[in-house]
Design a protein around this motif. Sequence first.
Motif, PDB file in Angstrom:
ATOM      1  N   TRP A  44      30.293  40.787  34.858  1.00 62.19           N
ATOM      2  CA  TRP A  44      31.133  40.717  36.055  1.00 62.19           C
ATOM      3  C   TRP A  44      32.550  40.362  35.630  1.00 62.19           C
ATOM      4  N   GLU A  46      36.340  39.306  37.292  1.00 65.53           N
ATOM      5  CA  GLU A  46      37.138  38.947  38.465  1.00 65.53           C
ATOM      6  C   GLU A  46      38.258  39.972  38.644  1.00 65.53           C
ATOM      7  N   LYS A  55      39.375  43.801  49.002  1.00 56.14           N
ATOM      8  CA  LYS A  55      38.309  42.909  48.541  1.00 56.14           C
ATOM      9  C   LYS A  55      37.274  42.698  49.648  1.00 56.14           C
ATOM     10  N   ARG A  58      35.208  45.878  50.042  1.00 50.12           N
ATOM     11  CA  ARG A  58      34.286  46.044  48.919  1.00 50.12           C
ATOM     12  C   ARG A  58      33.119  45.070  49.024  1.00 50.12           C
ATOM     13  N   LEU A  59      33.424  43.812  49.350  1.00 52.13           N
ATOM     14  CA  LEU A  59      32.361  42.815  49.473  1.00 52.13           C
ATOM     15  C   LEU A  59      31.426  43.118  50.636  1.00 52.13           C
ATOM     16  N   GLU A  62      29.212  45.833  49.238  1.00 55.52           N
ATOM     17  CA  GLU A  62      28.286  45.299  48.242  1.00 55.52           C
ATOM     18  C   GLU A  62      27.266  44.345  48.863  1.00 55.52           C
ATOM     19  N   ASN A  92      36.599  35.080  46.297  1.00 59.91           N
ATOM     20  CA  ASN A  92      36.348  35.188  44.859  1.00 59.91           C
ATOM     21  C   ASN A  92      35.024  34.527  44.473  1.00 59.91           C
ATOM     22  N   ASP A  95      32.298  36.860  45.701  1.00 60.12           N
ATOM     23  CA  ASP A  95      32.265  38.015  44.799  1.00 60.12           C
ATOM     24  C   ASP A  95      31.453  37.674  43.551  1.00 60.12           C
ATOM     25  N   ASN A  99      27.724  39.298  42.570  1.00 62.11           N
ATOM     26  CA  ASN A  99      27.881  40.321  41.538  1.00 62.11           C
ATOM     27  C   ASN A  99      27.620  39.868  40.111  1.00 62.11           C
TER      28      ASN A  99
END
Length: 155
Positions: A44, A46, A55, A58-59, A62, A92, A95, A99
């Motif tokens: 992974w 950052e 972000k 995307r999150l 995901e 963050n 994430d 991930n």
Amino acid sequence: MAAAWLCSLPGRVLCRGPLFFQRGSGDSPRDSGKDLLEIPLPPWQERPHEPLQTKRARLLYESRKRGMLENCILLSLFAKENLNRMSERQLNLYDRLINEPSNDWDIYYWATEAKPAPAAFENEVLAMLREFAKNRNREQRLRQPDLEYLFEPPR
């Protein structure tokens, strides 16, 4: 013989043998796990310069597209309720939480407190996810949320 032949087919990524067990006294053979091949995921990384809107999108994606239904439901509902309120730091942390681990079951067990999380993942976002997983309002959570809420005006 058939089991050995199936495992030797080209293109097999994961193969556990033997494939067939005989029915008998109810004793099952011990599984050493030595025949399990695990393909490592890329580490992974950052994304410090990713725009917040990108972000969050995307999150959200995901959170919905996991490897197991339990996490698809849990994380997509959590994302719907929390992503828009999270700070950049919390995003963050989220994430990294969803991930970095290579096994989705680990995330599920940490969220439901079936297993302790490693110290690196013990943070406010995991605490939020754990609280969400407790479902104190006893909401019916049987499927992922529809995406229409993305197009509703903010409240």
